[in-house]
Write an enzyme that holds these catalytic residues in place. Structure first.
Site, PDB file in Angstrom:
ATOM      1  N   CYS A  24       0.833  -1.208   0.000  1.00 10.19           N
ATOM      2  CA  CYS A  24       0.000   0.000   0.000  1.00 10.19           C
ATOM      3  C   CYS A  24       0.873   1.266   0.000  1.00 10.19           C
ATOM      4  O   CYS A  24       1.483   1.563  -1.022  1.00 10.19           O
ATOM      5  CB  CYS A  24      -0.993  -0.079   1.150  1.00 10.19           C
ATOM      6  SG  CYS A  24      -2.431   0.922   0.832  1.00 10.19           S
ATOM      7  N   ILE A  56      -7.121  -0.824   1.584  1.00 11.52           N
ATOM      8  CA  ILE A  56      -7.472   0.351   2.380  1.00 11.52           C
ATOM      9  C   ILE A  56      -6.876   1.584   1.709  1.00 11.52           C
ATOM     10  O   ILE A  56      -5.661   1.763   1.708  1.00 11.52           O
ATOM     11  CB  ILE A  56      -6.930   0.232   3.830  1.00 11.52           C
ATOM     12  CG1 ILE A  56      -7.406  -1.069   4.478  1.00 11.52           C
ATOM     13  CG2 ILE A  56      -7.339   1.447   4.646  1.00 11.52           C
ATOM     14  CD1 ILE A  56      -6.747  -1.389   5.810  1.00 11.52           C
ATOM     15  N   ARG A  57      -7.755   2.413   1.145  1.00  9.98           N
ATOM     16  CA  ARG A  57      -7.287   3.609   0.421  1.00  9.98           C
ATOM     17  C   ARG A  57      -6.076   3.255  -0.458  1.00  9.98           C
ATOM     18  O   ARG A  57      -4.997   3.878  -0.394  1.00  9.98           O
ATOM     19  CB  ARG A  57      -6.951   4.735   1.411  1.00  9.98           C
ATOM     20  CG  ARG A  57      -8.210   5.281   2.110  1.00  9.98           C
ATOM     21  CD  ARG A  57      -7.900   6.193   3.267  1.00  9.98           C
ATOM     22  NE  ARG A  57      -7.023   7.286   2.884  1.00  9.98           N
ATOM     23  CZ  ARG A  57      -7.406   8.429   2.333  1.00  9.98           C
ATOM     24  NH1 ARG A  57      -8.684   8.617   2.067  1.00  9.98           N
ATOM     25  NH2 ARG A  57      -6.555   9.365   2.050  1.00  9.98           N
ATOM     26  N   HIS A 112      -3.192  -5.136   1.859  1.00  8.40           N
ATOM     27  CA  HIS A 112      -2.503  -5.323   3.151  1.00  8.40           C
ATOM     28  C   HIS A 112      -2.395  -6.817   3.480  1.00  8.40           C
ATOM     29  O   HIS A 112      -3.250  -7.336   4.199  1.00  8.40           O
ATOM     30  CB  HIS A 112      -3.292  -4.619   4.259  1.00  8.40           C
ATOM     31  CG  HIS A 112      -3.088  -3.140   4.296  1.00  8.40           C
ATOM     32  ND1 HIS A 112      -2.242  -2.523   5.177  1.00  8.40           N
ATOM     33  CD2 HIS A 112      -3.602  -2.166   3.526  1.00  8.40           C
ATOM     34  CE1 HIS A 112      -2.249  -1.214   4.962  1.00  8.40           C
ATOM     35  NE2 HIS A 112      -3.080  -0.975   3.961  1.00  8.40           N
ATOM     36  N   GLU A 122      -0.692  -8.317   5.535  1.00  8.77           N
ATOM     37  CA  GLU A 122      -0.411  -8.598   6.954  1.00  8.77           C
ATOM     38  C   GLU A 122      -1.690  -8.690   7.781  1.00  8.77           C
ATOM     39  O   GLU A 122      -1.632  -9.072   8.943  1.00  8.77           O
ATOM     40  CB  GLU A 122       0.529  -7.520   7.522  1.00  8.77           C
ATOM     41  CG  GLU A 122      -0.113  -6.182   7.882  1.00  8.77           C
ATOM     42  CD  GLU A 122      -0.426  -5.278   6.682  1.00  8.77           C
ATOM     43  OE1 GLU A 122      -0.317  -5.742   5.521  1.00  8.77           O
ATOM     44  OE2 GLU A 122      -0.824  -4.126   6.917  1.00  8.77           O
TER      45      GLU A 122
HETATM   46  N1  GLN Z   1      -3.490   6.295   0.890  1.00  9.85           N
HETATM   47  C1  GLN Z   1      -2.256   6.043   1.578  1.00  9.85           C
HETATM   48  C2  GLN Z   1      -1.111   6.839   0.981  1.00  9.85           C
HETATM   49  O1  GLN Z   1      -1.293   7.489   0.015  1.00  9.85           O
HETATM   50  C3  GLN Z   1      -1.921   4.573   1.562  1.00  9.85           C
HETATM   51  C4  GLN Z   1      -2.944   3.810   2.351  1.00  9.85           C
HETATM   52  C5  GLN Z   1      -2.423   2.591   3.016  1.00  9.85           C
HETATM   53  O2  GLN Z   1      -1.214   2.365   3.115  1.00  9.85           O
HETATM   54  N2  GLN Z   1      -3.321   1.810   3.534  1.00  9.85           N
HETATM   55  O3  GLN Z   1      -0.034   6.800   1.488  1.00  9.85           O
END
Ligand code: GLN
Length: 195
Positions: free
Chosen positions: A82, A139-140, A175, A177
């Site tokens: 991420c 997640i995002r 993710h 983990e």
């Molecule tokens: N949106 C986050 C970023 O731009 C990353 C999100 C995440 O690591 N879960 O750094």
């Protein structure tokens, strides 16, 4: 018995404890990396999720950015998840103006690419080389906008790459983990050669 590999986790910010648990289950000795000297003797490294803009600032203020770039340039096996994927990309869209990254894998990524309604979602991924699907939590997550020809795509969601590899660099938009399934971390450990 031979000791497991020594694997660092960049621990400036973000989701580090679950990575430690996964790596320890696989027999690795884990080092939380907050200072440049803690890079010494590592066989592999994890760049965790979190906020890539904040990590970029902390990499600068801790003095870790340049020594870490050097280790990556020398071929240190690395898993970026991420925000960690963003830090390893060759170009970052929708970043902060002063944000830095390592250009370790030939991918242009867009931060928070999956939009506001589905900023977080879960799905079962078919991963090349693994026989059973992997339950992946996003997640995002960043999205891949441009991919170099040397980058292998190991998994996709709706035709978009979400797990990619180029040599010793493995990146996941999700993710790995956050479940008890350690197969992505195992892929990192498999990159560590004889020591
Ligand atoms: N949106 C986050 C970023 O731009 C990353 C999100 C995440 O690591 N879960 O750094």
């Amino acid at each position: 018995m031979t000791a497991g590999p020594r694997v660092g986790i960049l621990a400036l910010q973000g989701a580090v404890d679950a990575h430690r648990a996964a790596l320890e289950r696989l027999g690795a000795t884990v080092e939380m990396v907050k200072r440049p000297d803690q890079l010494d003797g590592l066989d592999a490294l994890v760049l965790p999720g979190g906020e890539s803009t904040t990590m970029s600032m902390l990499l600068d203020s801790s003095g870790l950015f340049d020594p870490l770039a050097k280790r990556l340039g020398d071929g240190l096996p690395v898993l970026g998840t991420c925000a960690g994927m963003i830090l390893l990309a060759s170009d970052v869209l929708d970043g902060r103006a002063d944000q830095r990254w390592f250009s370790a894998i030939d991918l242009t990524v867009r931060r928070n690419a999956y939009g506001t309604q589905i900023q977080s979602f879960e799905t079962d991924l078919d991963i090349q080389g693994l026989d059973v699907p992997f339950h992946a939590v996003f997640i995002r997550a960043p999205g891949v906008e441009v991919r170099g020809t040397d980058v292998e795509v190991l998994a996709e969601v709706d035709g978009e790459p979400v797990l990619c590899r180029q040599g010793p660099v493995l990146v996941a938009a999700f993710h790995p983990e956050l479940t008890d399934d350690d197969r992505i971390h195992q892929l990192l450990i498999d990159q560590v050669g004889p020591r």
